[in-house]
Design a protein around this motif. Structure first.
Motif, PDB file in Angstrom:
ATOM      1  N   GLY A   1      -1.951  17.087   4.721  1.00 38.38           N
ATOM      2  CA  GLY A   1      -0.915  16.041   4.698  1.00 38.38           C
ATOM      3  C   GLY A   1      -1.503  14.643   4.854  1.00 38.38           C
ATOM      4  N   HIS A   2      -0.641  13.654   5.110  1.00 40.96           N
ATOM      5  CA  HIS A   2      -1.107  12.277   5.303  1.00 40.96           C
ATOM      6  C   HIS A   2      -0.569  11.750   6.628  1.00 40.96           C
ATOM      7  N   LEU A   3      -1.288  10.789   7.196  1.00 38.21           N
ATOM      8  CA  LEU A   3      -0.869  10.147   8.452  1.00 38.21           C
ATOM      9  C   LEU A   3       0.606   9.775   8.451  1.00 38.21           C
ATOM     10  N   THR A   4       1.077   9.224   7.332  1.00 39.82           N
ATOM     11  CA  THR A   4       2.454   8.726   7.260  1.00 39.82           C
ATOM     12  C   THR A   4       3.491   9.840   7.090  1.00 39.82           C
ATOM     13  N   HIS A   5       3.045  11.081   7.115  1.00 41.31           N
ATOM     14  CA  HIS A   5       3.993  12.198   6.995  1.00 41.31           C
ATOM     15  C   HIS A   5       4.335  12.789   8.361  1.00 41.31           C
ATOM     16  N   GLY A   6       4.079  12.026   9.413  1.00 42.02           N
ATOM     17  CA  GLY A   6       4.526  12.466  10.729  1.00 42.02           C
ATOM     18  C   GLY A   6       3.453  12.576  11.793  1.00 42.02           C
TER      19      GLY A   6
ATOM     20  N   GLY B  58       3.819  16.713  -0.783  1.00 37.09           N
ATOM     21  CA  GLY B  58       2.653  15.972  -1.258  1.00 37.09           C
ATOM     22  C   GLY B  58       1.682  15.781  -0.121  1.00 37.09           C
ATOM     23  N   GLY B  59       0.453  15.381  -0.438  1.00 33.05           N
ATOM     24  CA  GLY B  59      -0.551  15.202   0.605  1.00 33.05           C
ATOM     25  C   GLY B  59      -1.817  14.578   0.064  1.00 33.05           C
ATOM     26  N   SER B  60      -2.831  14.541   0.922  1.00 35.75           N
ATOM     27  CA  SER B  60      -4.087  13.870   0.579  1.00 35.75           C
ATOM     28  C   SER B  60      -5.208  14.837   0.277  1.00 35.75           C
ATOM     29  N   ALA B  61      -5.048  16.085   0.662  1.00 33.29           N
ATOM     30  CA  ALA B  61      -6.128  17.041   0.429  1.00 33.29           C
ATOM     31  C   ALA B  61      -5.520  18.373   0.015  1.00 33.29           C
TER      32      ALA B  61
ATOM     33  N   SER C 298       0.855  -1.188   0.000  1.00 32.78           N
ATOM     34  CA  SER C 298       0.000   0.000   0.000  1.00 32.78           C
ATOM     35  C   SER C 298       0.891   1.238   0.000  1.00 32.78           C
ATOM     36  N   GLY C 299       0.253   2.394  -0.099  1.00 37.00           N
ATOM     37  CA  GLY C 299       1.001   3.644  -0.063  1.00 37.00           C
ATOM     38  C   GLY C 299       1.724   3.819   1.262  1.00 37.00           C
ATOM     39  N   SER C 300       1.080   3.407   2.354  1.00 38.94           N
ATOM     40  CA  SER C 300       1.711   3.549   3.672  1.00 38.94           C
ATOM     41  C   SER C 300       2.972   2.692   3.766  1.00 38.94           C
ATOM     42  N   GLN C 301       2.934   1.471   3.200  1.00 39.32           N
ATOM     43  CA  GLN C 301       4.138   0.618   3.209  1.00 39.32           C
ATOM     44  C   GLN C 301       5.246   1.223   2.372  1.00 39.32           C
ATOM     45  N   ALA C 302       4.863   1.841   1.236  1.00 40.50           N
ATOM     46  CA  ALA C 302       5.876   2.490   0.395  1.00 40.50           C
ATOM     47  C   ALA C 302       6.555   3.599   1.197  1.00 40.50           C
ATOM     48  N   ASN C 303       5.750   4.380   1.925  1.00 40.62           N
ATOM     49  CA  ASN C 303       6.322   5.468   2.717  1.00 40.62           C
ATOM     50  C   ASN C 303       7.200   4.942   3.848  1.00 40.62           C
ATOM     51  N   MET C 304       6.739   3.876   4.489  1.00 38.24           N
ATOM     52  CA  MET C 304       7.533   3.312   5.581  1.00 38.24           C
ATOM     53  C   MET C 304       8.897   2.851   5.056  1.00 38.24           C
TER      54      MET C 304
ATOM     55  N   THR D  99       4.166   6.359  -4.165  1.00 36.92           N
ATOM     56  CA  THR D  99       2.794   6.563  -4.644  1.00 36.92           C
ATOM     57  C   THR D  99       1.919   5.383  -4.252  1.00 36.92           C
ATOM     58  N   THR D 100       0.627   5.590  -4.356  1.00 35.19           N
ATOM     59  CA  THR D 100      -0.297   4.466  -4.383  1.00 35.19           C
ATOM     60  C   THR D 100      -0.555   4.183  -5.857  1.00 35.19           C
ATOM     61  N   THR D 101      -1.156   3.037  -6.136  1.00 39.34           N
ATOM     62  CA  THR D 101      -1.478   2.709  -7.532  1.00 39.34           C
ATOM     63  C   THR D 101      -2.984   2.763  -7.799  1.00 39.34           C
ATOM     64  N   HIS D 102      -3.774   3.064  -6.754  1.00 39.86           N
ATOM     65  CA  HIS D 102      -5.228   2.904  -6.905  1.00 39.86           C
ATOM     66  C   HIS D 102      -6.024   4.202  -6.930  1.00 39.86           C
ATOM     67  N   LYS D 103      -5.352   5.347  -6.899  1.00 41.74           N
ATOM     68  CA  LYS D 103      -6.121   6.601  -6.875  1.00 41.74           C
ATOM     69  C   LYS D 103      -6.264   7.086  -8.324  1.00 41.74           C
ATOM     70  N   THR D 104      -5.705   8.263  -8.685  1.00 42.20           N
ATOM     71  CA  THR D 104      -5.890   8.681 -10.089  1.00 42.20           C
ATOM     72  C   THR D 104      -5.222   7.722 -11.079  1.00 42.20           C
TER      73      THR D 104
ATOM     74  N   ILE E 190       3.326  11.103  -4.241  1.00 38.65           N
ATOM     75  CA  ILE E 190       2.356  11.490  -5.285  1.00 38.65           C
ATOM     76  C   ILE E 190       1.152  10.538  -5.325  1.00 38.65           C
ATOM     77  N   ALA E 191       0.828   9.969  -4.142  1.00 34.42           N
ATOM     78  CA  ALA E 191      -0.283   9.014  -4.064  1.00 34.42           C
ATOM     79  C   ALA E 191      -1.533   9.536  -4.775  1.00 34.42           C
ATOM     80  N   HIS E 192      -1.848  10.794  -4.569  1.00 32.37           N
ATOM     81  CA  HIS E 192      -3.058  11.346  -5.195  1.00 32.37           C
ATOM     82  C   HIS E 192      -2.905  11.652  -6.681  1.00 32.37           C
ATOM     83  N   PRO E 193      -1.946  12.505  -7.061  1.00 33.67           N
ATOM     84  CA  PRO E 193      -1.937  12.920  -8.472  1.00 33.67           C
ATOM     85  C   PRO E 193      -1.183  11.991  -9.421  1.00 33.67           C
TER      86      PRO E 193
HETATM   87  C1  LIG Z   1      -3.692   7.521   0.184  1.00 37.34           C
HETATM   88  C2  LIG Z   1      -2.388   8.067   0.597  1.00 37.34           C
HETATM   89  C3  LIG Z   1      -1.385   7.248   1.161  1.00 37.34           C
HETATM   90  C4  LIG Z   1      -1.598   5.857   1.694  1.00 37.34           C
HETATM   91  O1  LIG Z   1      -2.107   4.929   0.957  1.00 37.34           O
HETATM   92  P1  LIG Z   1      -2.681   3.558   1.575  1.00 37.34           P
HETATM   93  O2  LIG Z   1      -2.614   2.708   0.344  1.00 37.34           O
HETATM   94  O3  LIG Z   1      -4.038   3.852   2.055  1.00 37.34           O
HETATM   95  O4  LIG Z   1      -1.755   3.088   2.624  1.00 37.34           O
HETATM   96  C5  LIG Z   1      -0.136   7.798   1.408  1.00 37.34           C
HETATM   97  N1  LIG Z   1       0.101   9.079   1.139  1.00 37.34           N
HETATM   98  C6  LIG Z   1      -0.831   9.901   0.638  1.00 37.34           C
HETATM   99  C7  LIG Z   1      -0.487  11.320   0.379  1.00 37.34           C
HETATM  100  C8  LIG Z   1      -2.112   9.424   0.357  1.00 37.34           C
HETATM  101  O5  LIG Z   1      -3.045  10.254  -0.107  1.00 37.34           O
END
Ligand SMILES: *Cc1c(COP(=O)(O)O)cnc(C)c1O
Length: 439
Positions: free
Chosen positions: A128-133, A177-180, A100-106, A229-234, A205-208
């Motif tokens: 921002g995102h949870l995994t950014h601190g 980068g961020g989620s919103a 997932s995106g969180s694992q990529a960040n970790m 990045t994630t692969t499941h958003k845009t 770049i999970a979002h864009p």
């Molecule tokens: C969605 C998102 C993630 C995490 O993706 P998961 O697959 O839910 O772990 C990480 N960073 C950003 C900025 C995101 O928007």
């Protein structure tokens, strides 16, 4: 609607209990307007591959160097996914194994940092995102966190304060980068600041990602040391993550390969942080589905799709502004719109609930400098990737804004909610999901 019924006949015969649950979800996805900015609908081939036999295969390791036999075909699939990712994002390195995106960040953070090092990321409450601190996430627990924010007036990252904080706190790594965040991520400006203090720069770049892949959003590759990045958003692939580097270079910490004594490349360190560092066997069915999605994203049709996502978001933003909705940053460059509902006298929570009952799915979201808690919030986030996948265009965007406005302006009116719900259903019926299963 008898959507996809015989496709799942094996599930139906084997287990009617979960089959009924699945059918309710199939119908929910088909009959509601999906405006959650982080969601999308994968193509049917991606769906089929994600449910395919490669789920059976254990393949710890990497292509050509696995800990298990019988990996010759999953090796081909993973190589194809990596090659397509590199072509899509114009980068020298891609690791497609993060679950997932969180694992990529970790994995990226654990490669570039030691526990206790300082990182700087966008405040969760500012997009921002949870995994950014965040303190409730591993990133906030393993590292010393300094969060930067957006400017109160412009809603954009405040680079004067980012620079000042960077000089004061000397983070070893800056995350952008961020989620919103509705605007383009300012990679170049972040790079300049990272260079001033000798920090690494990581882009998330999970979002864009789908917009980056098609050139509709600037690429982080020339500016960032590592990109996740994630692969499941845009990007519209299966649920998962990925790590990339524009250029693969020798690691600056002088770690050497045990036998040859040569300095290891950063790619080698990233690979070993993913496996065995934080994951075991990769999800080969998902990696093969990533290969399909990347192949789709390399086609010209995907560029038209990405352009339509952005066009739709812009029309939606304009229509909202005309109805006196306040948008954080005044609009959008991407697929995301962040609405500040304070002037409408409703909370994010109440709006989300009422819209859900009307068949419109959004998420409540903090706005910058929000005075309400994350469980209530003063805002909501909407996005266009999923409805654009259904084939909706700018006319439908104006209709959808009207529907949203009718609910939000009269939030307790059951009659309005019922009427909007039936209009939502007829709109959905004009743009069926998984069309190939109906014809
Ligand atoms: C969605 C998102 C993630 C995490 O993706 P998961 O697959 O839910 O772990 C990480 N960073 C950003 C900025 C995101 O928007």
């Amino acid at each position: 609607m008898t959507l996809t019924k015989d496709v799942f006949s094996f599930i139906q015969n084997a287990d009617s209990e979960i089959y009924d649950i699945l059918m309710r979800e199939v119908s929910r996805e088909d009959q509601t307007l999906e405006l959650i900015a982080s969601e999308n609908f994968v193509s049917y081939p991606v769906l089929e591959m994600a449910g395919g036999v490669m789920t059976n295969k254990y393949a710890e390791g990497y292509p050509g160097a696995r800990y298990y036999g019988g990996c010759e075909h999953v090796d081909e699939a993973e190589n194809l996914a990596r090659d397509r990712a590199k072509a899509l994002f114009n980068c020298e390195y891609a690791n497609v194994q993060p679950h997932s995106g969180s694992q990529a960040n970790m994995a990226a953070l654990m490669t570039f940092l030691n526990t206790g090092d300082t990182i700087m990321g966008l405040d969760l409450a500012h997009g921002g995102h949870l995994t950014h601190g965040s303190p409730v996430n591993f990133s906030g627990q393993l590292y010393n966190v300094v969060s930067y924010q957006v400017d109160r007036d412009t809603g954009r990252v405040d680079f004067d304060s980012v620079r000042e904080m960077a000089k004061t706190h000397k983070p070893k790594l800056i995350i952008c980068g961020g989620s919103a965040y509705p605007r383009h991520i300012e990679f170049e400006q972040f790079r300049a600041i990272a260079d001033e203090i000798g920090a690494f720069l990581m882009a998330d770049i999970a979002h864009p990602a789908g917009l980056v892949a098609t050139g509709l959003h600037p690429s982080p590759m020339p500016y960032c040391d590592v990109v996740t990045t994630t692969t499941h958003k845009t990007l519209r692939g299966p649920r998962g993550g990925m790590i990339m580097m524009g250029r693969n270079v020798e690691n600056p910490w002088g770690k050497v390969a045990p036998k040859s004594g040569r300095t290891k490349m950063i790619s080698e360190l990233l690979d070993s942080t993913v496996m065995p560092g934080i994951q075991g066997g990769p999800l080969m069915h998902i990696i093969a589905a990533k290969a399909i999605a990347f192949g789709e994203a390399l086609k010209p049709e995907f560029k038209s799709y990405a352009q339509q996502i952005v066009d739709n978001a812009q029309v939606m933003a304009e229509a909202l502004l005309e109805k006196d909705y306040h948008l954080v940053s005044g609009g959008t460059d991407t697929h995301v719109i962040l609405i500040d509902l304070s002037n409408k006298g409703v909370t994010g929570k109440a709006s989300e609930k009422a819209l859900e009952r009307a068949g419109i799915t959004v998420n409540k979201n903090m706005v910058p400098f929000d005075e309400r808690s994350p469980f209530v919030t003063s805002g909501m986030r909407v996005g266009t990737p999923a409805i654009t996948t259904r084939g909706m265009g700018v006319d439908e965007m104006r209709t959808i804004v009207d529907l949203i406005d009718r609910v939000v302006s009269d939030i307790d009116n059951e009659v309005t909610i019922e009427q909007v719900k039936s209009e939502v259903q007829s709109l959905c019926n004009s743009f069926p999901l998984y069309r190939e299963l109906h014809d």
